[in-house]
Write an enzyme that holds these catalytic residues in place. Structure first.
Site, short mmCIF file in Angstrom:
data_model
loop_
_atom_site.label_atom_id
_atom_site.label_comp_id
_atom_site.label_asym_id
_atom_site.label_seq_id
_atom_site.Cartn_x
_atom_site.Cartn_y
_atom_site.Cartn_z
CD GLU A 48 -2.88 1.04 2.51
OE1 GLU A 48 -3.55 1.80 2.89
OE2 GLU A 48 -2.92 0.12 3.21
CG ASN A 195 -9.67 -1.36 2.20
OD1 ASN A 195 -9.23 -2.79 2.53
ND2 ASN A 195 -9.63 -0.30 3.09
CD GLU A 196 -9.89 -1.94 6.44
OE1 GLU A 196 -9.82 -0.72 7.48
OE2 GLU A 196 -9.65 -2.48 7.34
CE1 TYR A 262 -2.95 -5.60 9.66
CE2 TYR A 262 -5.39 -5.43 9.73
CZ TYR A 262 -4.07 -5.12 8.76
OH TYR A 262 -3.73 -4.16 7.40
CD GLU A 319 -6.14 -4.24 5.00
OE1 GLU A 319 -5.40 -3.98 5.90
OE2 GLU A 319 -6.51 -3.00 3.76
CD GLN A 368 0.82 -2.56 3.68
OE1 GLN A 368 1.29 -1.16 2.81
NE2 GLN A 368 -0.37 -2.00 3.91
#
Length: 516
Positions: A48, A195-196, A262, A319, A368
């Protein structure tokens, strides 16, 4: 797998491990009942426009004194190629829903400079755009996963970007792509719509996003042979209600629903926890939080089994990774953190979870690739270091497109600290494309080694050979001063009447190929 060099600390690690208490775990692999194939894309990557994840970390520009190929630094690309990276997601993340694709085409010195409002308010030169990204995936031998802008873009923007990338013929956008240096169409394997969308992508409800998905996806059109698989944005941390609504109301084309989660050792507190210098409470907290991924996927799979019994939709965990407090002295919005042995175990536990859900999980993209969150690589100017997570990805390459095999584990002890307890050993087995039986092992206990006895139903094990990753300290990590502090060492076991005994050190990951 043959490794180039041995760690200078290996002897000390194993001597310390042998001095600890050793427990017994029994593993039976059933080679007679092959299961679903592990999609190679669960070993995907994510880059990203965030901090130095692109600029400096991967992209230095063609005029840089740092060795590069058309602007992409050669050392980083070379290291990543060894991971057999199957797919790369770009340009975000939150950045995707602010991204104007036309700003990233044409002569680089004429591209507009913008402000990256999501990540630190720094300038975005747009030096890396569509053409540069596809050059990167070509250099890596990977497929492209492009994330489209639903947050601030329009359906027309999205439709025209797809045409620009994939059109073959004399359309104005195909001619513009040729003028910009690429006459042939790009291959877009996957295209994400938003995204999100529950958060940085627009703070939407499931209903509002689903309506937008159906609207935008209607206009993502190209020739059948160039049509990418479309991925819909899922809910917050595996929000099952979002998955339920979306899966029941998608009317346009879709192939997968995304899931983001996460690992945060300090979950529920004011801080996420430090990347290094942590105590054992943070060690077990992080590993327990990582294992929660299994519950999230299982809950969403159970809901999809009701709303989508024909398995039209898979899950793309596009993610995942560890998220700690940023490295002191760095821009806190650059999300830069050190990467330790703990991260290596977190990654391996995720791999085993993805393998266990191979029937529905078709992709996963760690966050990432370079310098951001749970990175493969850290850079500083012309210096580069490979992280423990990098080595775990490299160890697990044989599991890409391998066929899962059932595993029975007996006598698995609990690793416990105070009220928190998790299974000490995690196991995953698969038949690789090379025909070999591959075994992945994790020992979460930072104090005690484990003797893992392995038998194979339907075959007779002769020997096992591979590598193990461990280190003396829980927060051991590679630095520019000590780049090989955490590095895989060879591991081998010879069978006795078909039974292997693998000495699994404390706080370790091992991958073995079993000869039959």
């Amino acid at each position: 797998m043959k490794w180039i060099r041995l760690p200078v600390i290996a002897a000390g690690v194993f001597a310390a491990t042998m001095a600890c208490a050793t427990q017994q775990v029994h593993v039976l692999i059933d080679a007679t009942r092959p299961g679903p194939v592990i999609d190679k894309n669960v070993y995907g990557q994510f880059v990203e426009h965030l901090g130095t994840g692109v600029y400096g970390g991967l992209w230095v520009g063609p005029e840089s004194p740092i060795e590069n190929t058309r602007g992409w630094r050669s050392d980083a690309v070379g290291a990543l190629k060894a991971l057999h990276v199957p797919v790369v997601r770009w340009p975000g993340g939150c950045f995707a829903d602010d991204y104007a694709w036309r700003d990233g085409i044409g002569p680089r010195d004429q591209r507009p400079v913008k402000i990256n409002a999501n990540w630190g308010g720094v300038k975005e030169t747009n030096a890396v755009g569509t053409h540069e990204f596809f050059d990167l995936v070509d250099q890596l031998g990977a497929e492209a996963y492009v994330n489209g802008n639903v947050g601030t873009g329009s359906a027309r923007d999205m439709a025209e970007w797809i045409e620009y990338m994939t059109a073959n013929g004399q359309s104005a956008l195909a001619r513009l792509r040729a003028k910009n240096g690429h006459p042939a169409p790009f291959k877009v394997a996957f295209f994400g719509l938003g995204n999100e969308s529950w958060g940085c992508g627009g703070n939407m409800t499931a209903r509002h996003y689903t309506d937008l998905y159906n609207h935008y996806a209607t206009f993502v059109r190209t020739t059948p042979d160039a049509m990418p698989a479309l991925i819909a944005a899922g809910g917050l941390d595996g929000d099952v209600a979002w998955t339920d609504y979306l899966s029941r109301h998608i009317r346009a084309n879709a192939s997968a629903i995304s899931l983001h989660y996460y690992t945060v050792p300090g979950r529920g507190t004011k801080t996420k926890g430090a990347a290094t210098g942590f105590g054992e409470d943070q060690w077990i907290s992080a590993l327990k939080d990582a294992l929660h991924m299994d519950e999230l996927i299982a809950a969403n799979v159970a809901r999809l089994d009701k709303t989508d019994p024909g398995k039209k939709y898979t899950i793309a965990v596009d993610e995942w990774g560890t998220w700690y407090d940023p490295t002191p002295g760095t821009n806190p919005r650059f999300l830069q953190q050190q990467n330790s042995l703990r991260d290596a175990l977190v990654a391996a536990l995720h791999f085993h979870i993805f393998h266990a859900h191979a029937e529905r999980v078709s992709m996963a993209n760690i966050a990432q690739m370079v310098n951001v969150l749970q990175a493969m690589i850290l850079t500083d100017g012309d210096r580069m270091v490979l992280t423990p997570t990098y080595y775990v990805f490299r160890m697990y390459v044989p599991f890409q497109d391998a066929t899962t095999l059932p595993v029975k584990v007996d006598g698995n002890p609990q690793y416990r600290l105070g009220p928190t307890a998790i299974p000490a050993v995690s196991v995953s087995a698969a038949r690789g494309k090379d025909g070999k039986l591959h075994l992945g092992l994790v020992n979460a206990d930072p104090h005690n080694a484990v003797d893992v006895t392995v038998r194979v139903a339907g075959a007779k094990a002769v020997s096992a050979e591979g590598s193990v990753l461990t280190a003396p300290a829980m927060d051991a990590h590679n630095s520019f001063a000590m780049p090989d502090a955490v590095f895989p060492a060879p591991l081998r076991s010879d069978a006795d009447h078909g039974k292997l005994v693998v000495r699994l050190p404390a706080k370790s990951v091992a991958v073995l190929a079993i000869d039959e």
